[in-house]
Scaffold this motif. Sequence first.
Motif, PDB file in Angstrom:
ATOM      1  N   GLY A   7      -0.965  -3.364  -4.945  1.00 31.43           N
ATOM      2  CA  GLY A   7      -0.194  -4.264  -4.080  1.00 31.43           C
ATOM      3  C   GLY A   7      -0.768  -4.244  -2.674  1.00 31.43           C
ATOM      4  N   THR A   8       0.066  -3.935  -1.709  1.00 31.66           N
ATOM      5  CA  THR A   8      -0.418  -3.883  -0.319  1.00 31.66           C
ATOM      6  C   THR A   8      -0.847  -2.474   0.080  1.00 31.66           C
ATOM      7  N   ARG A   9      -0.755  -1.540  -0.858  1.00 34.79           N
ATOM      8  CA  ARG A   9      -1.078  -0.155  -0.538  1.00 34.79           C
ATOM      9  C   ARG A   9      -2.427   0.246  -1.159  1.00 34.79           C
ATOM     10  N   VAL A  10      -3.101   1.217  -0.542  1.00 37.14           N
ATOM     11  CA  VAL A  10      -4.302   1.793  -1.150  1.00 37.14           C
ATOM     12  C   VAL A  10      -4.053   3.288  -1.342  1.00 37.14           C
ATOM     13  N   LYS A  11      -4.306   3.717  -2.569  1.00 37.97           N
ATOM     14  CA  LYS A  11      -4.097   5.127  -2.914  1.00 37.97           C
ATOM     15  C   LYS A  11      -5.425   5.867  -2.761  1.00 37.97           C
ATOM     16  N   GLU A  39      -1.512   1.313   5.608  1.00 45.48           N
ATOM     17  CA  GLU A  39      -1.543   0.883   4.192  1.00 45.48           C
ATOM     18  C   GLU A  39      -1.969   2.020   3.262  1.00 45.48           C
ATOM     19  N   ILE A  40      -2.236   3.198   3.828  1.00 47.28           N
ATOM     20  CA  ILE A  40      -2.845   4.273   3.027  1.00 47.28           C
ATOM     21  C   ILE A  40      -1.808   5.301   2.543  1.00 47.28           C
ATOM     22  N   ASP A  41      -1.865   5.553   1.238  1.00 48.44           N
ATOM     23  CA  ASP A  41      -1.108   6.664   0.648  1.00 48.44           C
ATOM     24  C   ASP A  41      -2.104   7.701   0.155  1.00 48.44           C
ATOM     25  N   LEU A  42      -1.826   8.961   0.422  1.00 51.48           N
ATOM     26  CA  LEU A  42      -2.665  10.033  -0.115  1.00 51.48           C
ATOM     27  C   LEU A  42      -2.088  10.461  -1.457  1.00 51.48           C
ATOM     28  N   LYS A  43      -2.939  10.464  -2.465  1.00 48.35           N
ATOM     29  CA  LYS A  43      -2.477  10.768  -3.824  1.00 48.35           C
ATOM     30  C   LYS A  43      -2.970  12.151  -4.232  1.00 48.35           C
ATOM     31  N   PHE A  44      -2.043  13.003  -4.645  1.00 45.27           N
ATOM     32  CA  PHE A  44      -2.377  14.361  -5.075  1.00 45.27           C
ATOM     33  C   PHE A  44      -1.913  14.561  -6.516  1.00 45.27           C
ATOM     34  N   SER A  45      -2.330  15.661  -7.107  1.00 40.20           N
ATOM     35  CA  SER A  45      -1.921  15.913  -8.496  1.00 40.20           C
ATOM     36  C   SER A  45      -0.419  16.175  -8.595  1.00 40.20           C
TER      37      SER A  45
END
Lengths: 159, 120
Positions: free
Chosen positions: B67-71, B107-113
Amino acid sequence: MGNMVLGIHSNVAGDSKGYTAGHAWLTITHKGQTKHYGLWPDAHPKTLDNGDGSDIRIGLEASDKAVASRYYKLSDAQAKHFNSLMKSVVAWRYTNTCASWASDIVLDVVGEDVDADDWVGFETPRELGKSILDLEAKQPTSVSSPRPVRHNPASSLWN
Amino acid sequence: MRKILAMSMLFYLSLFLAACGETMSYQTSAIDIVNVDSSKSNVTEIIYQPLLESMYYCPGVTLKVSGTRVKVAFVRCEIGQECKVDVKAEDLKGGHWKVSVVHPINEIDLKFSDGEKRLQ
């Protein structure tokens, strides 16, 4: 050589951390200067592949943070023995990891068993970290207040 | 005997790691975000310090637009393997690494385990 303090460190501790996660290393603090020693595989991008040369690397942990540390004051004989061990050619293997090596050096130099044995005998930083925390709970140490000199077993693990 | 058991365990472990090597990511606690610079238009520079590990390294990050976010996921790569990344990390020395992500910070999300968090 007097007043050298040996440190053993892990940046993970306990079973909530991954079986192969983290790293363990040693330090020597002398006259306010700390030198870091770790066992690293040639395949790691942080190292230079030195072939059959020793996998004991110096200084790679200088910017890392330990979650578990324990310190020992060394006698002159123990300090000399430590220095000779650091000049040995030691190979990193899955059965001789950073945790195995750090644990073995402390046992050899100061005679304390900082256990690193995890499942099926594989030695891990997380188990070493847990053992350090257990020992510290019973007898806390710090770089300025290390465990006093007890004896110098000067065994011959690498001799 | 103990060494044989350890070797067997490592054999199966390495199979497991090989199977999932390219998708391994770090836990939240294993990545220390040191600094974020969003002063350049549409570019966010993230300086971070991954957990030091003798069996893994962090070659960079993967990006996934949703969507509008980048992981943004920090890749945890086993030694001896090359893992695919979308943005290669630059070694700043002293344990710090930098990635430049061509997206605005908001727009940035940090994705972790173990979960996600907004960068801003």
